[in-house]
Design a protein around this motif. Structure first.
Motif, PDB file in Angstrom:
ATOM      1  N   ARG A  20      -9.955  -7.426  -0.779  1.00 58.08           N
ATOM      2  CA  ARG A  20     -10.111  -8.071  -2.081  1.00 58.08           C
ATOM      3  C   ARG A  20      -9.422  -9.428  -2.017  1.00 58.08           C
ATOM      4  O   ARG A  20      -8.511  -9.643  -1.199  1.00 58.08           O
ATOM      5  CB  ARG A  20      -9.498  -7.210  -3.185  1.00 58.08           C
ATOM      6  CG  ARG A  20      -8.022  -6.931  -3.035  1.00 58.08           C
ATOM      7  CD  ARG A  20      -7.541  -5.939  -4.098  1.00 58.08           C
ATOM      8  NE  ARG A  20      -6.151  -5.567  -3.866  1.00 58.08           N
ATOM      9  CZ  ARG A  20      -5.109  -6.202  -4.428  1.00 58.08           C
ATOM     10  NH1 ARG A  20      -5.319  -7.232  -5.222  1.00 58.08           N
ATOM     11  NH2 ARG A  20      -3.873  -5.788  -4.187  1.00 58.08           N
ATOM     12  N   VAL A  21      -9.866 -10.342  -2.851  1.00 59.95           N
ATOM     13  CA  VAL A  21      -9.305 -11.702  -2.881  1.00 59.95           C
ATOM     14  C   VAL A  21      -8.497 -11.853  -4.158  1.00 59.95           C
ATOM     15  O   VAL A  21      -9.013 -11.646  -5.268  1.00 59.95           O
ATOM     16  CB  VAL A  21     -10.413 -12.766  -2.801  1.00 59.95           C
ATOM     17  CG1 VAL A  21      -9.798 -14.167  -2.879  1.00 59.95           C
ATOM     18  CG2 VAL A  21     -11.218 -12.598  -1.524  1.00 59.95           C
ATOM     19  N   LYS A  77      -8.711  -1.427   8.741  1.00 61.41           N
ATOM     20  CA  LYS A  77      -8.372  -0.078   9.224  1.00 61.41           C
ATOM     21  C   LYS A  77      -7.402  -0.138  10.401  1.00 61.41           C
ATOM     22  O   LYS A  77      -6.464   0.663  10.500  1.00 61.41           O
ATOM     23  CB  LYS A  77      -9.655   0.662   9.639  1.00 61.41           C
ATOM     24  CG  LYS A  77     -10.629   0.892   8.488  1.00 61.41           C
ATOM     25  CD  LYS A  77     -11.815   1.722   8.905  1.00 61.41           C
ATOM     26  CE  LYS A  77     -12.686   1.026   9.930  1.00 61.41           C
ATOM     27  NZ  LYS A  77     -13.268  -0.242   9.422  1.00 61.41           N
ATOM     28  N   SER A  78      -7.621  -1.086  11.306  1.00 57.30           N
ATOM     29  CA  SER A  78      -6.719  -1.200  12.456  1.00 57.30           C
ATOM     30  C   SER A  78      -5.319  -1.615  12.027  1.00 57.30           C
ATOM     31  O   SER A  78      -4.329  -1.288  12.690  1.00 57.30           O
ATOM     32  CB  SER A  78      -7.275  -2.212  13.466  1.00 57.30           C
ATOM     33  OG  SER A  78      -7.355  -3.507  12.879  1.00 57.30           O
ATOM     34  N   LEU A 118       0.844  -1.186   0.000  1.00 59.17           N
ATOM     35  CA  LEU A 118       0.000   0.000   0.000  1.00 59.17           C
ATOM     36  C   LEU A 118       0.877   1.233   0.000  1.00 59.17           C
ATOM     37  O   LEU A 118       1.869   1.297   0.746  1.00 59.17           O
ATOM     38  CB  LEU A 118      -0.904   0.036   1.240  1.00 59.17           C
ATOM     39  CG  LEU A 118      -2.181  -0.803   1.242  1.00 59.17           C
ATOM     40  CD1 LEU A 118      -2.916  -0.597   2.558  1.00 59.17           C
ATOM     41  CD2 LEU A 118      -3.086  -0.447   0.069  1.00 59.17           C
ATOM     42  N   GLU A 119       0.519   2.207  -0.814  1.00 56.13           N
ATOM     43  CA  GLU A 119       1.183   3.508  -0.791  1.00 56.13           C
ATOM     44  C   GLU A 119       0.102   4.561  -0.552  1.00 56.13           C
ATOM     45  O   GLU A 119      -0.799   4.736  -1.378  1.00 56.13           O
ATOM     46  CB  GLU A 119       1.905   3.782  -2.115  1.00 56.13           C
ATOM     47  CG  GLU A 119       3.107   2.889  -2.358  1.00 56.13           C
ATOM     48  CD  GLU A 119       3.852   3.276  -3.624  1.00 56.13           C
ATOM     49  OE1 GLU A 119       3.633   4.416  -4.112  1.00 56.13           O
ATOM     50  OE2 GLU A 119       4.641   2.466  -4.122  1.00 56.13           O
ATOM     51  N   LEU A 163      -6.628  -9.850   0.759  1.00 52.88           N
ATOM     52  CA  LEU A 163      -5.712  -8.732   0.944  1.00 52.88           C
ATOM     53  C   LEU A 163      -6.513  -7.472   1.237  1.00 52.88           C
ATOM     54  O   LEU A 163      -7.673  -7.331   0.825  1.00 52.88           O
ATOM     55  CB  LEU A 163      -4.857  -8.513  -0.314  1.00 52.88           C
ATOM     56  CG  LEU A 163      -3.945  -9.673  -0.729  1.00 52.88           C
ATOM     57  CD1 LEU A 163      -3.254  -9.335  -2.044  1.00 52.88           C
ATOM     58  CD2 LEU A 163      -2.927  -9.978   0.360  1.00 52.88           C
ATOM     59  N   SER A 164      -5.872  -6.562   1.954  1.00 52.37           N
ATOM     60  CA  SER A 164      -6.502  -5.280   2.285  1.00 52.37           C
ATOM     61  C   SER A 164      -5.886  -4.192   1.418  1.00 52.37           C
ATOM     62  O   SER A 164      -4.678  -4.190   1.152  1.00 52.37           O
ATOM     63  CB  SER A 164      -6.294  -4.952   3.761  1.00 52.37           C
ATOM     64  OG  SER A 164      -6.893  -3.709   4.093  1.00 52.37           O
ATOM     65  N   GLU A 165      -6.756  -3.270   0.974  1.00 49.66           N
ATOM     66  CA  GLU A 165      -6.271  -2.151   0.184  1.00 49.66           C
ATOM     67  C   GLU A 165      -6.980  -0.876   0.619  1.00 49.66           C
ATOM     68  O   GLU A 165      -8.046  -0.914   1.236  1.00 49.66           O
ATOM     69  CB  GLU A 165      -6.497  -2.402  -1.307  1.00 49.66           C
ATOM     70  CG  GLU A 165      -7.957  -2.508  -1.702  1.00 49.66           C
ATOM     71  CD  GLU A 165      -8.143  -2.749  -3.192  1.00 49.66           C
ATOM     72  OE1 GLU A 165      -7.116  -2.893  -3.894  1.00 49.66           O
ATOM     73  OE2 GLU A 165      -9.290  -2.785  -3.649  1.00 49.66           O
ATOM     74  N   VAL A 166      -6.353   0.249   0.306  1.00 46.89           N
ATOM     75  CA  VAL A 166      -6.910   1.552   0.658  1.00 46.89           C
ATOM     76  C   VAL A 166      -7.058   2.349  -0.627  1.00 46.89           C
ATOM     77  O   VAL A 166      -6.091   2.544  -1.373  1.00 46.89           O
ATOM     78  CB  VAL A 166      -6.007   2.302   1.653  1.00 46.89           C
ATOM     79  CG1 VAL A 166      -6.617   3.657   1.996  1.00 46.89           C
ATOM     80  CG2 VAL A 166      -5.811   1.478   2.915  1.00 46.89           C
ATOM     81  N   VAL A 167      -8.271   2.828  -0.861  1.00 45.81           N
ATOM     82  CA  VAL A 167      -8.574   3.493  -2.129  1.00 45.81           C
ATOM     83  C   VAL A 167      -8.947   4.947  -1.857  1.00 45.81           C
ATOM     84  O   VAL A 167      -9.862   5.224  -1.076  1.00 45.81           O
ATOM     85  CB  VAL A 167      -9.752   2.790  -2.837  1.00 45.81           C
ATOM     86  CG1 VAL A 167     -10.074   3.486  -4.155  1.00 45.81           C
ATOM     87  CG2 VAL A 167      -9.438   1.316  -3.059  1.00 45.81           C
TER      88      VAL A 167
END
Length: 548
Positions: free
Chosen positions: A503-504, A35-36, A16-17, A510-514
């Motif tokens: 997302r899978v 989020k945590s 993640l960036e 996996l976790s992502e931040v948009v």
């Protein structure tokens, strides 16, 4: 402020960036979306103690990098300078955790310890939430918060200086008393020893001189008799016999026709030599002549000097210097009472000066406590807690460099209910609002620190949530605030919005931040309002929230 966060292979995050900005940054998402994990990752790079296992399953190591912008007067510069690390406008933190659990950290590409990271963290970031034990909920920090609210820095400097002066004076008095007690314990010995040494008055080199004189007198006793017998023979008629022989020979010398000249000359020489021998022996006897009591006196003094030297375990020639040392100790005893009295007077003066400054500080704290209480109460009303009571209690405590007060924030959530510690009385939602009200009142220059609020809006909704969001937005003015929230009213106040989601990929979650644009933001707020099914009414409500 926090400019960027780069996370690789941490828990369910592959990469993640995130690029944050000034103002209010909100992060939303469903429960369990990760989020945590973002906060765990940020805490990891800042050296906080958190989860033991952070590395994503199957990865060799996890890594987090955080980039902060520093103002020229940022306190992080002092931490970097003390640690011998390079400094500038940008601060880059990087920390790696291997699958085996080994952690390594860098600050501006220099290796550093976790302790340095934590010291930097205190200057870079504040975390507030319902389980906040590092900030507002920690009673040990309440006094410092009250002092900051009251701008008591100058008074604190004065109190610390006077405490230091009094502490030094107290230490000096204590050391002087201990020294005096030690000297007084041997005062009788000192006075007796000095009197004994003064009476004898041994001089340097006297031991050797007395020993030589004693040996000379002992030797004289042994040889004097023989010399006297020799003298008696030399003076017992030998000179008269020679004189008679000379006279008889001189009477017939003319008749012997010069045959007796040589014998007469020899006799004359013998008489001269005999006289010299008699004089020399007499002189030796005179030199050997002494009063028998002198030997006794010499031996008595020599033995007395050596006995004192053995008694005090010093060399005989050092007795004089040892006596001077004892006299100095006695002088210290005699002068000690006056020195102690002077030091005690200085201590009393220093303690009075400290007490005066501490009293002024206490008065200022008590006065300011009332002002802080009024400010917090004013903030509680819009947060639908107008019936709650907030009180800053200033009580007496053991004196120290920060004064002689203990400060604690207490609350009573209902009229007539007993007040108690902030973190024990308030419920989850109430606690969040108390924390926010306190932070709003206690805020100073927020540009130096990024503030993070982790679900501080939990348990509130409607107008109360809107009031929470507006206060968070106010806190972010001129600085940076990050909020993890489930409240659409709070999220709508954000200047920048990210959604955390799962997302899978290849059967792996996996976790992502948009980052969200305006339309996506409407949809996210609508989801937060209505749930998974986004209705036109929910979108309309979302647009209304964004319109303010």
């Amino acid at each position: 402020m926090l400019r960027a966060l780069d996370i690789r292979d941490i828990l369910i995050i592959d990469h993640l960036e995130l690029n944050f900005q000034a103002g209010l940054n909100v992060l939303t998402g469903e429960t369990g979306a990760g989020k945590s994990i973002l906060l765990d990752s940020l805490g990891f790079v800042l050296g906080w103690r958190g989860r033991a296992e952070l590395v994503r399953q199957g990865a060799k190591q996890g890594e987090v990098m955080a980039e902060f912008d520093l103002t020229p007067d940022h306190p992080a510069h002092a931490v970097l300078a003390e640690a011998g690390l390079p400094t500038g406008d940008t601060l880059l933190l990087r920390r790696v955790n291997t699958a085996e659990g080994r952690k390594t950290a860098w600050v501006n590409d220099r290796r550093c310890s976790g302790e340095v990271l934590r010291a930097l963290s205190d200057t870079l970031l504040e975390l507030h939430g319902q389980h906040d034990d590092r900030g507002l909920l920690n009673p040990r920090g309440h006094r410092a918060m009250l002092d900051e609210f009251a701008n008591l820095a100058d008074m604190l400097v004065t109190v610390r200086e006077r405490w230091t002066t009094a502490s030094r004076a107290r230490k000096m008095v204590s050391e002087t008393r201990i020294a005096l007690e030690a000297i007084r314990a041997e005062e009788d010995f000192l006075r007796h020893a000095v009197a004994e040494l003064d009476a004898l008055d041994p001089q340097p080199g006297e031991d050797a001189a007395l020993d030589l004189r004693r040996r000379d007198m002992q030797s004289a006793e042994r040889i004097r008799g023989d010399i006297q017998r020799a003298q008696s023979l030399l003076t017992g008629g030998a000179d008269a016999a020679l004189s008679d022989a000379q006279r008889w020979l001189e009477g017939v010398a003319d008749q012997a026709q010069s045959a007796l000249d040589a014998p007469i000359a020899a006799l004359l020489r013998a008489m001269i030599e005999l006289g010299e021998a008699q004089d020399g022996v007499a002189r030796v006897l005179d030199g050997l002549d002494f009063n028998p009591g002198e030997l006794e006196d010499c031996e008595e003094r020599l033995f007395a000097i050596r006995a004192l030297a053995r008694k005090h375990d010093v060399l005989p020639d050092d007795l004089g210097g040892y006596a001077d040392t004892l006299r100095q100790k006695l002088a210290a005893v005699d002068a000690g009472d006056q020195d102690l009295a002077d030091q005690e007077a200085a201590l009393a003066e220093a303690e009075a000066a400290y007490a005066g400054a501490a009293d002024q500080l206490s008065a200022a704290r008590r006065e300011t406590a009332a002002a802080l209480d009024a400010a917090v109460m004013a903030e509680l009303a819009p947060l639908k807690m107008e019936r709650a009571v907030f009180e800053t209690r200033v009580t007496d405590a053991e004196a120290g460099p920060e004064g002689k007060d203990a400060v604690a924030f207490t609350v009573a959530t209902n009229p007539g209910a007993p007040a108690g510690p902030l973190n024990k009385i308030a419920s989850g939602g109430e606690l969040s609002r108390f924390l926010l009200a306190l932070k709003v009142c206690l805020r100073g220059e927020t540009g130096n620190q990024t503030m993070i609020f982790d679900e501080i809006d939990r348990g509130v909704g409607g107008a109360t949530a809107d009031a929470v969001g507006r206060r968070l937005k106010s806190l972010a003015d001129g600085g940076q605030v990050l909020v993890v929230t489930h409240s659409p009213q709070v999220a709508a106040q954000g200047a920048h919005h990210w959604r955390v989601q799962k997302r899978v990929v290849d059967g792996q979650t996996l976790s992502e931040v948009v980052p969200l644009d305006d339309d996506e933001r409407v949809d996210e707020l609508a989801r937060m309002v209505s749930g998974d099914t986004i209705t036109p009414e929910a979108r309309a409500a979302a647009r209304a929230l964004l319109a303010g």
